[in-house]
Design a protein around this motif. Structure first.
Motif, PDB file in Angstrom:
ATOM      1  N   ILE A 130       0.758  -1.398  -0.135  1.00  0.00           N
ATOM      2  CA  ILE A 130       0.159   0.002  -0.059  1.00  0.00           C
ATOM      3  C   ILE A 130       1.102   1.401  -0.105  1.00  0.00           C
ATOM      4  CG2 ILE A 130      -1.910  -1.038   1.175  1.00  0.00           C
ATOM      5  CD1 ILE A 130      -0.922   0.307   3.783  1.00  0.00           C
ATOM      6  N   VAL A 131       0.475   2.506  -0.375  1.00  0.00           N
ATOM      7  CA  VAL A 131       0.970   3.702  -0.418  1.00  0.00           C
ATOM      8  C   VAL A 131       1.275   4.044   1.197  1.00  0.00           C
ATOM      9  CG1 VAL A 131       1.199   6.125  -0.990  1.00  0.00           C
ATOM     10  CG2 VAL A 131      -0.272   4.432  -2.478  1.00  0.00           C
ATOM     11  N   PRO A 132       2.363   4.129   1.348  1.00  0.00           N
ATOM     12  CA  PRO A 132       3.034   4.566   2.874  1.00  0.00           C
ATOM     13  C   PRO A 132       1.897   6.183   3.190  1.00  0.00           C
ATOM     14  CG  PRO A 132       4.887   4.062   1.455  1.00  0.00           C
ATOM     15  CD  PRO A 132       3.664   4.126   0.502  1.00  0.00           C
ATOM     16  N   ASP A 133       1.888   5.976   4.497  1.00  0.00           N
ATOM     17  CA  ASP A 133       1.120   7.186   5.015  1.00  0.00           C
ATOM     18  C   ASP A 133       1.732   8.423   5.413  1.00  0.00           C
ATOM     19  OD1 ASP A 133       2.239   6.261   7.388  1.00  0.00           O
ATOM     20  OD2 ASP A 133       0.519   6.237   8.436  1.00  0.00           O
ATOM     21  N   ASN A 134       3.026   8.359   5.236  1.00  0.00           N
ATOM     22  CA  ASN A 134       3.995   9.446   5.616  1.00  0.00           C
ATOM     23  C   ASN A 134       4.639   9.872   4.504  1.00  0.00           C
ATOM     24  OD1 ASN A 134       6.646   8.480   6.472  1.00  0.00           O
ATOM     25  ND2 ASN A 134       5.299   7.131   7.484  1.00  0.00           N
ATOM     26  N   ALA A 135       5.278  11.092   4.573  1.00  0.00           N
ATOM     27  CA  ALA A 135       6.295  11.555   3.339  1.00  0.00           C
ATOM     28  C   ALA A 135       7.579  11.172   3.321  1.00  0.00           C
ATOM     29  CB  ALA A 135       6.101  13.091   3.450  1.00  0.00           C
ATOM     30  N   MET A 136       7.954  10.827   4.457  1.00  0.00           N
ATOM     31  CA  MET A 136       9.326  10.313   4.412  1.00  0.00           C
ATOM     32  C   MET A 136       9.417   8.658   3.869  1.00  0.00           C
ATOM     33  SD  MET A 136      12.312   9.635   7.272  1.00  0.00           S
ATOM     34  CE  MET A 136      14.016   9.922   6.851  1.00  0.00           C
ATOM     35  N   ALA A 137       8.294   7.890   4.244  1.00  0.00           N
ATOM     36  CA  ALA A 137       8.082   6.607   3.864  1.00  0.00           C
ATOM     37  C   ALA A 137       7.914   6.680   2.404  1.00  0.00           C
ATOM     38  CB  ALA A 137       7.132   5.603   4.433  1.00  0.00           C
ATOM     39  N   ARG A 138       7.046   7.366   1.828  1.00  0.00           N
ATOM     40  CA  ARG A 138       6.826   7.488   0.399  1.00  0.00           C
ATOM     41  C   ARG A 138       8.084   7.987  -0.377  1.00  0.00           C
ATOM     42  NH1 ARG A 138       2.027   9.684   2.382  1.00  0.00           N
ATOM     43  NH2 ARG A 138       2.808  11.825   2.363  1.00  0.00           N
ATOM     44  N   THR A 139       8.779   8.748   0.158  1.00  0.00           N
ATOM     45  CA  THR A 139      10.104   9.288  -0.423  1.00  0.00           C
ATOM     46  C   THR A 139      11.095   8.259  -0.560  1.00  0.00           C
ATOM     47  OG1 THR A 139       9.849  11.767   0.142  1.00  0.00           O
ATOM     48  CG2 THR A 139      12.038  10.660  -0.225  1.00  0.00           C
ATOM     49  N   PHE A 140      11.110   7.219   0.417  1.00  0.00           N
ATOM     50  CA  PHE A 140      12.094   6.001   0.520  1.00  0.00           C
ATOM     51  C   PHE A 140      11.357   5.050  -0.458  1.00  0.00           C
ATOM     52  CE2 PHE A 140      13.126   1.801   1.949  1.00  0.00           C
ATOM     53  CZ  PHE A 140      14.498   1.978   1.943  1.00  0.00           C
ATOM     54  N   ARG A 141      10.234   4.638  -0.673  1.00  0.00           N
ATOM     55  CA  ARG A 141       9.695   3.800  -1.570  1.00  0.00           C
ATOM     56  C   ARG A 141       9.896   4.317  -2.911  1.00  0.00           C
ATOM     57  NH1 ARG A 141       3.690   4.668  -2.685  1.00  0.00           N
ATOM     58  NH2 ARG A 141       4.633   6.409  -3.529  1.00  0.00           N
ATOM     59  N   ASP A 142       9.752   5.389  -3.099  1.00  0.00           N
ATOM     60  CA  ASP A 142       9.964   6.191  -4.439  1.00  0.00           C
ATOM     61  C   ASP A 142      11.676   6.248  -4.798  1.00  0.00           C
ATOM     62  OD1 ASP A 142       7.354   6.497  -4.673  1.00  0.00           O
ATOM     63  OD2 ASP A 142       7.528   8.964  -4.473  1.00  0.00           O
ATOM     64  N   LEU A 143      12.325   6.435  -4.069  1.00  0.00           N
ATOM     65  CA  LEU A 143      13.738   6.391  -4.003  1.00  0.00           C
ATOM     66  C   LEU A 143      14.465   5.059  -4.469  1.00  0.00           C
ATOM     67  CD1 LEU A 143      15.335   8.745  -1.499  1.00  0.00           C
ATOM     68  CD2 LEU A 143      15.281   9.113  -3.911  1.00  0.00           C
ATOM     69  N   ALA A 144      13.827   3.950  -3.666  1.00  0.00           N
ATOM     70  CA  ALA A 144      14.185   2.611  -3.978  1.00  0.00           C
ATOM     71  C   ALA A 144      13.922   2.084  -5.123  1.00  0.00           C
ATOM     72  CB  ALA A 144      13.584   1.636  -2.780  1.00  0.00           C
ATOM     73  N   GLY A 145      12.489   2.641  -5.747  1.00  0.00           N
ATOM     74  CA  GLY A 145      11.915   2.017  -7.088  1.00  0.00           C
ATOM     75  C   GLY A 145      12.763   2.914  -8.182  1.00  0.00           C
ATOM     76  N   SER A 146      13.137   3.896  -7.995  1.00  0.00           N
ATOM     77  CA  SER A 146      13.810   4.569  -9.028  1.00  0.00           C
ATOM     78  C   SER A 146      15.320   3.985  -9.126  1.00  0.00           C
ATOM     79  CB  SER A 146      13.923   5.994  -9.174  1.00  0.00           C
ATOM     80  OG  SER A 146      14.508   6.309  -7.736  1.00  0.00           O
ATOM     81  N   THR A 147      15.988   3.824  -7.811  1.00  0.00           N
ATOM     82  CA  THR A 147      17.260   3.081  -7.910  1.00  0.00           C
ATOM     83  C   THR A 147      17.137   1.582  -8.497  1.00  0.00           C
ATOM     84  OG1 THR A 147      17.831   4.520  -5.831  1.00  0.00           O
ATOM     85  CG2 THR A 147      19.023   2.096  -6.087  1.00  0.00           C
ATOM     86  N   HIS A 148      16.068   0.860  -8.074  1.00  0.00           N
ATOM     87  CA  HIS A 148      15.955  -0.353  -8.852  1.00  0.00           C
ATOM     88  C   HIS A 148      15.969  -0.432 -10.148  1.00  0.00           C
ATOM     89  CE1 HIS A 148      14.193  -2.059  -4.725  1.00  0.00           C
ATOM     90  NE2 HIS A 148      15.599  -1.920  -4.535  1.00  0.00           N
ATOM     91  N   GLN A 149      15.076   0.394 -10.784  1.00  0.00           N
ATOM     92  CA  GLN A 149      15.118   0.628 -12.257  1.00  0.00           C
ATOM     93  C   GLN A 149      16.502   0.962 -12.772  1.00  0.00           C
ATOM     94  OE1 GLN A 149      11.827   2.839 -13.920  1.00  0.00           O
ATOM     95  NE2 GLN A 149      10.951   2.867 -11.791  1.00  0.00           N
ATOM     96  N   ARG A 150      17.257   1.909 -12.205  1.00  0.00           N
ATOM     97  CA  ARG A 150      18.578   2.373 -12.631  1.00  0.00           C
ATOM     98  C   ARG A 150      19.602   1.271 -12.616  1.00  0.00           C
ATOM     99  NH1 ARG A 150      19.766   8.136 -10.212  1.00  0.00           N
ATOM    100  NH2 ARG A 150      21.687   8.070 -11.822  1.00  0.00           N
ATOM    101  N   VAL A 151      19.464   0.445 -11.394  1.00  0.00           N
ATOM    102  CA  VAL A 151      20.622  -0.610 -11.392  1.00  0.00           C
ATOM    103  C   VAL A 151      20.270  -1.903 -12.238  1.00  0.00           C
ATOM    104  CG1 VAL A 151      21.493  -2.083  -9.675  1.00  0.00           C
ATOM    105  CG2 VAL A 151      21.280   0.112  -9.091  1.00  0.00           C
ATOM    106  N   ALA A 152      18.949  -2.152 -12.522  1.00  0.00           N
ATOM    107  CA  ALA A 152      18.477  -3.201 -13.133  1.00  0.00           C
ATOM    108  C   ALA A 152      18.999  -2.994 -14.627  1.00  0.00           C
ATOM    109  CB  ALA A 152      17.054  -3.354 -13.050  1.00  0.00           C
ATOM    110  N   ALA A 153      18.966  -1.772 -15.107  1.00  0.00           N
ATOM    111  CA  ALA A 153      19.055  -1.239 -16.374  1.00  0.00           C
ATOM    112  C   ALA A 153      20.863  -1.407 -16.598  1.00  0.00           C
ATOM    113  CB  ALA A 153      19.064   0.012 -16.857  1.00  0.00           C
ATOM    114  N   VAL A 154      21.673  -1.610 -15.836  1.00  0.00           N
ATOM    115  CA  VAL A 154      23.061  -1.685 -16.125  1.00  0.00           C
ATOM    116  C   VAL A 154      23.638  -3.347 -15.744  1.00  0.00           C
ATOM    117  CG1 VAL A 154      23.604   0.875 -15.988  1.00  0.00           C
ATOM    118  CG2 VAL A 154      23.785  -0.684 -13.621  1.00  0.00           C
ATOM    119  N   CYS A 155      22.769  -3.993 -15.019  1.00  0.00           N
ATOM    120  CA  CYS A 155      23.025  -5.312 -14.508  1.00  0.00           C
ATOM    121  C   CYS A 155      22.835  -6.197 -15.627  1.00  0.00           C
ATOM    122  CB  CYS A 155      22.237  -5.782 -13.316  1.00  0.00           C
ATOM    123  SG  CYS A 155      22.962  -5.250 -11.741  1.00  0.00           S
ATOM    124  N   ASP A 156      23.427  -7.221 -15.952  1.00  0.00           N
ATOM    125  CA  ASP A 156      23.327  -8.248 -16.660  1.00  0.00           C
ATOM    126  C   ASP A 156      22.116  -9.195 -16.463  1.00  0.00           C
ATOM    127  OD1 ASP A 156      25.844  -7.623 -18.527  1.00  0.00           O
ATOM    128  OD2 ASP A 156      26.617  -8.152 -16.286  1.00  0.00           O
TER     129      ASP A 156
END
Length: 176
Positions: A130-156
């Protein structure tokens, strides 16, 4: 060719055990690059349990912030480096008010250029609930998601782990 990989999964999904098997199968001089820091007694117990479970199979390197530098340095002595985990690393960066975008860019550039050792990166998939109920948790979730996308793009290879089972999302099928 050295193939870097990203191993994603939820809490207690079996991702670390999978990554450890993959690392041990991939090299004879594995390093375990831990990003966790001891913040309380429960975390100290978790870290001790992880170290105990690994035994002497891995050399342990602890680095909570300077991940790219630690990977490069570890590659001088080790043929496979297991990084556990990116989400704790992101937490450390966030809490230290570091520039996360720059740190992730540096990590991705390191992975593209670094072929001295295989790098196996473990991370928690936190965007399936579910969408986190506070701004810091939402920021963390978004940072993790974008990091995973960027790292997955360069991993084999990219694997998603659930119930201890690996789903190949990109690249080669894992050796059991």
């Amino acid at each position: 060719m050295t193939r870097h990989c990203l191993v994603l999964g939820g809490a207690r999904s079996g991702k670390t055990a999978f990554a450890e098997r993959l690392a041990l199968h991939s090299g004879s001089r594995p390093a375990y690059l831990a990003t966790a820091t001891v913040l309380d007694a429960e975390m100290a117990d978790r870290i001790a349990s992880h170290k105990s479970g690994r035994g002497a199979r891995f050399a342990t390197i602890e680095e909570p912030i300077e991940l790219s530098h630690a990977i490069i340095k570890a590659g001088q002595e080790h043929d496979v480096i297991l990084v556990d985990c990116l989400t704790l690393w992101l937490t450390n960066l966030l809490m230290a008010n570091e520039d996360i975008s720059t740190a992730v860019s540096e990590l991705c550039a390191t992975l593209v250029e670094f072929r001295q050792a295989k790098v196996v990166l473990v991370s928690n998939e936190v965007g399936l609930g579910i969408v986190p109920d506070n701004a810091m948790a939402r920021t963390f979730r978004d940072l993790a998601g974008s990091t995973h996308q960027r790292v997955a793009a360069v991993c084999d290879d990219v694997y998603f782990i659930a119930a201890g089972l690996a789903l190949t999302m990109k690249g080669e099928q894992p050796v059991s």
